[in-house]
Design a protein around this motif. Structure first.
Motif, PDB file in Angstrom:
ATOM      1  N   SER A 160      61.331   9.992 -32.615  1.00 46.75           N
ATOM      2  CA  SER A 160      61.086   9.210 -31.406  1.00 46.75           C
ATOM      3  C   SER A 160      62.307   8.443 -30.930  1.00 46.75           C
ATOM      4  O   SER A 160      62.433   8.150 -29.765  1.00 46.75           O
ATOM      5  CB  SER A 160      59.930   8.243 -31.632  1.00 46.75           C
ATOM      6  N   ALA A 204      49.442   8.452 -28.542  1.00 47.87           N
ATOM      7  CA  ALA A 204      49.941   9.591 -29.322  1.00 47.87           C
ATOM      8  C   ALA A 204      49.378  10.900 -28.796  1.00 47.87           C
ATOM      9  O   ALA A 204      50.108  11.883 -28.628  1.00 47.87           O
ATOM     10  CB  ALA A 204      49.592   9.415 -30.801  1.00 47.87           C
ATOM     11  N   HIS A 210      52.863   9.442 -37.745  1.00 51.62           N
ATOM     12  CA  HIS A 210      53.132   8.021 -37.509  1.00 51.62           C
ATOM     13  C   HIS A 210      52.964   7.273 -38.827  1.00 51.62           C
ATOM     14  O   HIS A 210      52.143   7.672 -39.664  1.00 51.62           O
ATOM     15  CB  HIS A 210      52.136   7.507 -36.461  1.00 51.62           C
ATOM     16  N   TYR A 250      58.161   7.359 -34.832  1.00 52.81           N
ATOM     17  CA  TYR A 250      57.316   8.457 -35.321  1.00 52.81           C
ATOM     18  C   TYR A 250      58.092   9.756 -35.216  1.00 52.81           C
ATOM     19  O   TYR A 250      59.194   9.779 -34.683  1.00 52.81           O
ATOM     20  CB  TYR A 250      56.019   8.537 -34.503  1.00 52.81           C
ATOM     21  N   THR A 251      57.525  10.839 -35.706  1.00 57.37           N
ATOM     22  CA  THR A 251      58.148  12.158 -35.594  1.00 57.37           C
ATOM     23  C   THR A 251      57.135  13.159 -35.056  1.00 57.37           C
ATOM     24  O   THR A 251      55.926  12.980 -35.207  1.00 57.37           O
ATOM     25  CB  THR A 251      58.672  12.674 -36.948  1.00 57.37           C
ATOM     26  N   THR A 277      58.509   4.343 -29.035  1.00 59.28           N
ATOM     27  CA  THR A 277      57.679   3.946 -30.182  1.00 59.28           C
ATOM     28  C   THR A 277      56.219   4.075 -29.783  1.00 59.28           C
ATOM     29  O   THR A 277      55.882   4.079 -28.604  1.00 59.28           O
ATOM     30  CB  THR A 277      57.934   2.494 -30.624  1.00 59.28           C
ATOM     31  N   GLY A 296      47.893   9.280 -34.825  1.00 60.01           N
ATOM     32  CA  GLY A 296      48.468  10.612 -34.951  1.00 60.01           C
ATOM     33  C   GLY A 296      47.773  11.568 -34.014  1.00 60.01           C
ATOM     34  O   GLY A 296      46.777  11.227 -33.379  1.00 60.01           O
TER      35      GLY A 296
END
Length: 147
Positions: free
Chosen positions: A125, A47, A99, A86-87, A80, A105
């Motif tokens: 995502s 991430a 997440h 996630y965004t 992913t 995160g």
């Protein structure tokens, strides 16, 4: 009856059973604690790296000091992280990766010039991502958009 021929077979079967029990116990311990912790740690690292690369793409898309310009640049994000979507959204000139796992995160502050007046938008995502930069009348607006 002579059962001496059975004794070695029974002994080997018991040895194999003990080995299988040991391997099963070790596997259960690994998948019960060590492996999920490792996956979470690895997901958090992914991430952070993904968000840092996205921030570089956003910063690189901003045009030099010109009067008017429109720039659209693709941003590559993993589909992913830790097997879940996630965004990425913008909060006060900071990219924030959200997440479903609260331990995964990241946050990266964007280094933007003073001419950038607004940064908005978000990425999911599962959707190809891009950054749209519009420069008009000396002001620059940055938007996170889907491709």
């Amino acid at each position: 009856m002579d059962d001496r021929g059975v004794a070695p077979v029974v002994g080997k079967a018991l040895e194999a059973g003990i080995v299988l029990l040991y391997v099963g116990a070790v596997a259960a311990a690994m998948y019960g604690s060590v492996v999920p912790d490792y996956r979470t740690t690895a997901g958090d690292a992914v991430a952070e790296r993904a968000l840092a690369a996205a921030a570089e793409d956003v910063e690189a898309a901003i045009p030099a000091e010109v009067r008017e310009a429109t720039v659209r640049a693709d941003v590559t994000l993993p589909a992913t992280i830790r097997g879940r979507p996630y965004t990425v959204a913008v909060e006060n000139r900071t990219l924030v990766l959200a997440h479903p796992d609260p331990e995964v995160g990241a946050r990266v502050r964007l280094a933007l010039p003073a001419s950038v007046t607004a940064v908005s938008g978000s990425w999911s995502s599962g959707t190809p991502a891009a950054v749209l930069v519009v420069r008009e009348h000396g002001e620059t607006v940055v938007r996170l958009v889907a491709r």
